[in-house]
Design a protein around this motif. Structure first.
Motif, PDB file in Angstrom:
ATOM      1  N   PHE A 200       0.931  -0.669  -0.020  1.00  0.00           N
ATOM      2  CA  PHE A 200       0.166   0.188  -0.329  1.00  0.00           C
ATOM      3  C   PHE A 200       0.781   1.065  -0.290  1.00  0.00           C
ATOM      4  CE2 PHE A 200      -2.376   3.509   2.757  1.00  0.00           C
ATOM      5  CZ  PHE A 200      -3.376   3.490   1.967  1.00  0.00           C
ATOM      6  N   THR A 201       1.970   1.345   0.923  1.00  0.00           N
ATOM      7  CA  THR A 201       3.287   1.970   1.006  1.00  0.00           C
ATOM      8  C   THR A 201       3.299   2.680  -0.687  1.00  0.00           C
ATOM      9  OG1 THR A 201       3.781   1.636   2.740  1.00  0.00           O
ATOM     10  CG2 THR A 201       4.659   2.954   2.195  1.00  0.00           C
ATOM     11  N   ALA A 202       3.702   1.247  -1.312  1.00  0.00           N
ATOM     12  CA  ALA A 202       4.233   1.285  -2.374  1.00  0.00           C
ATOM     13  C   ALA A 202       3.339   2.304  -3.585  1.00  0.00           C
ATOM     14  CB  ALA A 202       4.642  -0.202  -2.662  1.00  0.00           C
ATOM     15  N   ALA A 203       2.606   1.849  -3.636  1.00  0.00           N
ATOM     16  CA  ALA A 203       0.694   2.537  -3.905  1.00  0.00           C
ATOM     17  C   ALA A 203       0.765   3.791  -4.030  1.00  0.00           C
ATOM     18  CB  ALA A 203      -0.197   1.241  -4.201  1.00  0.00           C
ATOM     19  N   VAL A 204       1.343   3.895  -2.845  1.00  0.00           N
ATOM     20  CA  VAL A 204       0.932   5.269  -2.442  1.00  0.00           C
ATOM     21  C   VAL A 204       2.329   6.437  -3.237  1.00  0.00           C
ATOM     22  CG1 VAL A 204       0.680   7.122  -0.409  1.00  0.00           C
ATOM     23  CG2 VAL A 204      -0.785   5.353  -0.747  1.00  0.00           C
ATOM     24  N   LEU A 205       3.334   5.449  -2.845  1.00  0.00           N
ATOM     25  CA  LEU A 205       4.950   6.270  -3.246  1.00  0.00           C
ATOM     26  C   LEU A 205       4.813   6.098  -4.549  1.00  0.00           C
ATOM     27  CD1 LEU A 205       6.973   6.974  -1.638  1.00  0.00           C
ATOM     28  CD2 LEU A 205       8.220   5.007  -2.016  1.00  0.00           C
ATOM     29  N   GLY A 206       4.042   5.735  -5.548  1.00  0.00           N
ATOM     30  CA  GLY A 206       4.683   6.252  -7.053  1.00  0.00           C
ATOM     31  C   GLY A 206       3.398   7.449  -7.255  1.00  0.00           C
ATOM     32  N   GLY A 207       2.385   6.852  -6.605  1.00  0.00           N
ATOM     33  CA  GLY A 207       0.912   7.942  -6.909  1.00  0.00           C
ATOM     34  C   GLY A 207      -0.118   7.363  -6.812  1.00  0.00           C
TER      35      GLY A 207
ATOM     36  N   VAL B 110       8.905  11.623   1.134  1.00  0.00           N
ATOM     37  CA  VAL B 110       8.432  11.855  -0.302  1.00  0.00           C
ATOM     38  C   VAL B 110       6.740  12.449  -0.483  1.00  0.00           C
ATOM     39  CG1 VAL B 110       7.644  10.636  -2.507  1.00  0.00           C
ATOM     40  CG2 VAL B 110       9.643  10.440  -1.917  1.00  0.00           C
ATOM     41  N   LEU B 111       6.150  12.086   0.250  1.00  0.00           N
ATOM     42  CA  LEU B 111       4.253  13.104   0.233  1.00  0.00           C
ATOM     43  C   LEU B 111       4.475  14.425   0.417  1.00  0.00           C
ATOM     44  CD1 LEU B 111       1.927  10.311   1.590  1.00  0.00           C
ATOM     45  CD2 LEU B 111       2.680  11.126  -0.855  1.00  0.00           C
ATOM     46  N   ILE B 112       5.325  14.571   1.321  1.00  0.00           N
ATOM     47  CA  ILE B 112       5.670  16.122   1.861  1.00  0.00           C
ATOM     48  C   ILE B 112       5.875  16.699   0.372  1.00  0.00           C
ATOM     49  CG2 ILE B 112       7.428  18.253   3.463  1.00  0.00           C
ATOM     50  CD1 ILE B 112       7.249  15.798   5.648  1.00  0.00           C
ATOM     51  N   PHE B 113       7.117  16.622  -0.360  1.00  0.00           N
ATOM     52  CA  PHE B 113       7.290  17.093  -0.918  1.00  0.00           C
ATOM     53  C   PHE B 113       6.654  16.901  -2.436  1.00  0.00           C
ATOM     54  CE2 PHE B 113      11.019  17.321   1.235  1.00  0.00           C
ATOM     55  CZ  PHE B 113      10.951  18.987   1.579  1.00  0.00           C
ATOM     56  N   MET B 114       6.072  15.354  -2.522  1.00  0.00           N
ATOM     57  CA  MET B 114       4.730  15.442  -4.083  1.00  0.00           C
ATOM     58  C   MET B 114       4.004  14.719  -3.448  1.00  0.00           C
ATOM     59  SD  MET B 114       7.664  13.386  -6.894  1.00  0.00           S
ATOM     60  CE  MET B 114       8.954  13.704  -6.214  1.00  0.00           C
ATOM     61  N   PRO B 115       2.704  15.279  -3.121  1.00  0.00           N
ATOM     62  CA  PRO B 115       1.361  15.239  -2.156  1.00  0.00           C
ATOM     63  C   PRO B 115       0.901  13.794  -3.324  1.00  0.00           C
ATOM     64  CG  PRO B 115       1.905  17.364  -2.371  1.00  0.00           C
ATOM     65  CD  PRO B 115       2.889  17.465  -3.092  1.00  0.00           C
ATOM     66  N   SER B 116       0.973  14.145  -4.326  1.00  0.00           N
ATOM     67  CA  SER B 116      -0.159  13.039  -5.356  1.00  0.00           C
ATOM     68  C   SER B 116       0.925  12.100  -5.449  1.00  0.00           C
ATOM     69  CB  SER B 116      -0.279  13.766  -5.917  1.00  0.00           C
ATOM     70  OG  SER B 116       0.869  14.490  -6.813  1.00  0.00           O
ATOM     71  N   GLY B 117       2.172  12.049  -4.925  1.00  0.00           N
ATOM     72  CA  GLY B 117       3.337  10.396  -5.734  1.00  0.00           C
ATOM     73  C   GLY B 117       4.305  10.798  -6.547  1.00  0.00           C
ATOM     74  N   ILE B 118       5.194   9.710  -6.753  1.00  0.00           N
ATOM     75  CA  ILE B 118       5.857   9.859  -7.785  1.00  0.00           C
ATOM     76  C   ILE B 118       4.968  10.473  -9.068  1.00  0.00           C
ATOM     77  CG2 ILE B 118       8.393   8.989  -9.168  1.00  0.00           C
ATOM     78  CD1 ILE B 118       8.598   7.749  -6.270  1.00  0.00           C
ATOM     79  N   LEU B 119       4.786   9.571  -9.938  1.00  0.00           N
ATOM     80  CA  LEU B 119       3.714   9.693 -11.045  1.00  0.00           C
ATOM     81  C   LEU B 119       2.746   9.467 -10.919  1.00  0.00           C
ATOM     82  CD1 LEU B 119       5.146   6.368 -12.534  1.00  0.00           C
ATOM     83  CD2 LEU B 119       6.134   8.844 -13.488  1.00  0.00           C
ATOM     84  N   GLY B 120       1.909  10.323  -9.690  1.00  0.00           N
ATOM     85  CA  GLY B 120       0.437  10.594  -9.466  1.00  0.00           C
ATOM     86  C   GLY B 120       0.598  11.891 -10.364  1.00  0.00           C
ATOM     87  N   ARG B 121      -1.483  11.589 -10.269  1.00  0.00           N
ATOM     88  CA  ARG B 121      -1.495  12.912 -10.652  1.00  0.00           C
ATOM     89  C   ARG B 121      -2.171  14.499  -9.804  1.00  0.00           C
ATOM     90  NH1 ARG B 121      -4.764   8.862 -13.215  1.00  0.00           N
ATOM     91  NH2 ARG B 121      -5.782   7.945 -11.795  1.00  0.00           N
ATOM     92  N   PRO B 122      -2.828  15.009  -9.830  1.00  0.00           N
ATOM     93  CA  PRO B 122      -3.111  15.983  -8.947  1.00  0.00           C
ATOM     94  C   PRO B 122      -4.184  15.916  -8.872  1.00  0.00           C
ATOM     95  CG  PRO B 122      -2.471  17.658 -10.123  1.00  0.00           C
ATOM     96  CD  PRO B 122      -1.650  16.270 -10.986  1.00  0.00           C
ATOM     97  N   GLU B 123      -4.939  15.526  -7.230  1.00  0.00           N
ATOM     98  CA  GLU B 123      -6.178  15.241  -7.269  1.00  0.00           C
ATOM     99  C   GLU B 123      -8.019  16.493  -7.957  1.00  0.00           C
ATOM    100  OE1 GLU B 123      -8.230  14.078  -5.003  1.00  0.00           O
ATOM    101  OE2 GLU B 123      -6.870  12.011  -5.005  1.00  0.00           O
ATOM    102  N   VAL B 124      -6.940  17.510  -8.323  1.00  0.00           N
ATOM    103  CA  VAL B 124      -7.828  18.478  -8.906  1.00  0.00           C
ATOM    104  C   VAL B 124      -7.689  18.230 -10.527  1.00  0.00           C
ATOM    105  CG1 VAL B 124      -9.213  20.424  -9.014  1.00  0.00           C
ATOM    106  CG2 VAL B 124      -8.396  19.803  -6.768  1.00  0.00           C
ATOM    107  N   GLU B 125      -9.243  18.451 -11.405  1.00  0.00           N
ATOM    108  CA  GLU B 125      -8.354  18.456 -12.775  1.00  0.00           C
ATOM    109  C   GLU B 125      -9.078  19.382 -13.427  1.00  0.00           C
ATOM    110  OE1 GLU B 125      -8.334  15.446 -15.266  1.00  0.00           O
ATOM    111  OE2 GLU B 125      -7.751  13.857 -13.562  1.00  0.00           O
TER     112      GLU B 125
END
Lengths: 306, 248
Positions: free
Chosen positions: A241-248, A289-304
């Motif tokens: 789960f951590t991996a999923a969040v970390l990756g986005g 990582v989440l402090i600097f990239m809240p949506s993860g490494i390859l995640g997309r921002p929440e708001v579109e």
């Protein structure tokens, strides 16, 4: 350097297993916005299925070829676990769809407790070992200090199977109508239904695919460690789960990348610092990582943009 | 609401006494409406009149609490949304709702998924002829296109399933006048050339009434007027309420 290469091999192996589990988390989150806390226990359950099928194959059916046995084990584990995944969604999550957001989450925690207790009662609380399956090792080189860098057959199998399955999976998601329906539902369920896509069926399929990939991870876990217990769903589950969040979360390549990163952090930290604090290290990196990239490494921002 | 100008055949789509609620709030207060094969029918009305609710109610989301909806002789009132779509009704919904993280090509593929994509190449060719802009953008992500292009894509996606009935919800919303004209020309052409039945919801009353064979006016969940497009266009009440200010 020798230690580094050895740990790189170990980390990638472990990371492959995390990555396979992480896909189940990220896909389910992507399509229904829910963290499936029972997914780690589905993984544990699949390892037990693999264990049972392996014993049946070797002890009863007398299949001598390890490769054939392993192949049968993986296929059966995938089918049985996929059925579990389908049933869990049907029983524990679908009736709560349209309910308040926390309801399926609580249901997932309940399902997680149920699964681990069910396995404990059915299989006993002790560690279940299997006879070692694949023992051979390729010695890559021996360093000047006498440290041997080795790549075991097990590790080759794990990484190769993961790579092959991820390729198949990637093809299904990107190129088939099933995968397009899955992505369409993930982006806009209401619109998908307007185009004739059966949303409930697509959600079921997502659980089935996630569970099948977890079963591959479960089989590989059993192959790697040779032992499994009813409590083994929790820690790998949380790591994945951590991996999923970390990756986005929601990103499929992110899940695999996150899995590999978590696997590497864990093994590297164990080698160079202290093995006791490897989990602390993995989760600390996540926090940073989440402090600097809240949506993860390859995640997309929440708001579109609408 | 019998309409003397309507053709005598059995209508393709019929709504009788349809009531829809959001929670306890009534949005449609018993709507009667017919769309016949080969017609362009428009529904005009102000913001919040319930036009889009009506469009979505036809698809069962939200579901009508009272009344019946019939399509091609089948009662679809309680049918699941995706099964209604599989009867070959397509919708370009309010807000376009294109899949922003998929390419234009993939959006069209999803639109064509109903018939298993057997006519895909042919239909792709067809929508690219109708909207040449889409052809240039085939491999661009839907979300990166302009509003007008997204609207074209939403209509094209709806056309990919070869619908018997095409529902268009505010295709002109937020678009430049030139693009609006282009889209209305396409609707007319689809109707005249291919005999496509179109049900159009619009705020842009002038254009919609000029285009439509028949029209309905909706005010706060009730149909208050109906007639041919030309009749309503000449009606003083409609003029006062929807055409003032020379918005054409």
């Amino acid at each position: 350097m020798d230690v580094f290469v050895q740990q790189l091999i170990n980390g990638l192996t472990l990371g492959s297993i995390y990555g396979l589990i992480a896909i189940g988390y990220t896909m389910v989150f992507g399509i229904i916005g829910m963290v499936n806390f029972a997914h780690g226990d589905v993984f544990m359950l699949s390892a037990f299925v693999a264990l049972i099928v392996f014993l049946v194959c070797t002890a009863w059916l007398g299949i001598g070829s390890i490769a054939l046995a392993l192949f049968i084990v993986m296929i059966v584990a995938m089918l049985v676990t996929a059925l579990w995944g389908w049933t869990i969604e049907r029983v524990a999550y679908r009736p709560l769809r349209g309910s308040f957001r926390l309801a399926p989450l609580i249901s997932a925690i309940g399902m997680s407790i149920f699964l681990s207790n069910f396995v404990q009662v059915a299989q006993g609380a002790r560690n279940k070992p299997i006879p070692p399956m694949v023992q051979d090792v390729i010695v890559l080189w021996t360093g000047p200090t006498g440290y041997t860098v080795a790549l075991s057959y097990k590790q080759i199998i794990i990484m190769a199977v993961t790579a092959v399955l991820l390729t198949i999976f990637w093809y299904v998601v990107q190129k088939t109508s099933l995968g397009r329906a899955q992505r369409a539902c993930e982006q806009d369920r209401k619109m998908a239904a307007l185009l004739g896509i059966d949303v409930d069926r697509t959600i079921s399929l997502t659980f089935v695919i996630g569970a099948a990939l977890a079963a591959v991870a479960g089989t590989m876990y059993l192959l790697y460690y040779g032992v499994v217990s009813f409590a083994d769903g929790f820690v790998p589950g949380v790591k994945a789960f951590t991996a999923a969040v970390l990756g986005g979360i929601g990103s499929l390549p992110g899940a695999v990348l996150g899995g590999l990163i978590i696997g590497l952090i864990e093994t590297m930290w164990s080698a160079y610092f202290s093995i006791e604090y490897k989990d602390v290290a993995a989760f600390s990196i996540l926090a940073i990582v989440l402090i600097f990239m809240p949506s993860g490494i390859l995640g997309r921002p929440e708001v579109e943009k609408v | 609401m019998s309409d003397p100008t309507a053709p005598a055949r059995e209508p393709l789509l019929t709504l009788r006494g349809v009531k829809t609620f959001y929670g306890n709030i009534i949005a449609l207060k018993g709507v009667d409406l017919d769309v016949h094969q080969g017609e362009i029918v428009t529904l005009i009305g102000a913001n919040g009149a319930g036009k889009s609710t009506l469009m979505m109610t036809i698809f069962g989301n939200p579901r009508a609490r009272e009344g019946t909806i019939t399509f091609a002789g089948r009662d679809i009132t309680q049918m699941p949304t995706h099964e209604i779509a599989r009867l070959n009704i397509a919708q370009s919904p309010e807000g376009r709702r294109i899949f922003g993280r998929m390419t234009v090509y993939e959006n069209l593929q999803v639109g064509a998924s109903l018939d298993g994509g057997v006519h895909f190449e042919e239909d792709l060719e067809r929508v690219c002829t109708i909207f040449p802009r889409l052809k240039e953008r085939l491999h661009q992500r839907g979300g990166t296109m302009s509003g007008g292009e997204q609207q074209m894509l939403a209509i094209a996606r709806a056309l990919m399933s070869r619908p018997r009935l095409l529902l268009l919800d505010e295709p002109s919303l937020g678009l430049a006048p030139l693009v609006v004209k282009q889209i209305f020309d396409v609707i007319r052409e689809l109707n005249e050339k291919d005999g496509m039945t179109v049900f159009l919801v619009e705020q842009n009353a002038y254009h919609a009434l000029k285009l439509a064979h028949r029209a309905y006016v909706m005010v706060t969940g009730t149909i208050t007027m109906s007639g041919t497009g030309a009749e309503l266009l000449a009606d003083p009440q409609v003029k006062a309420a929807y055409l003032e200010g020379g918005r054409h």
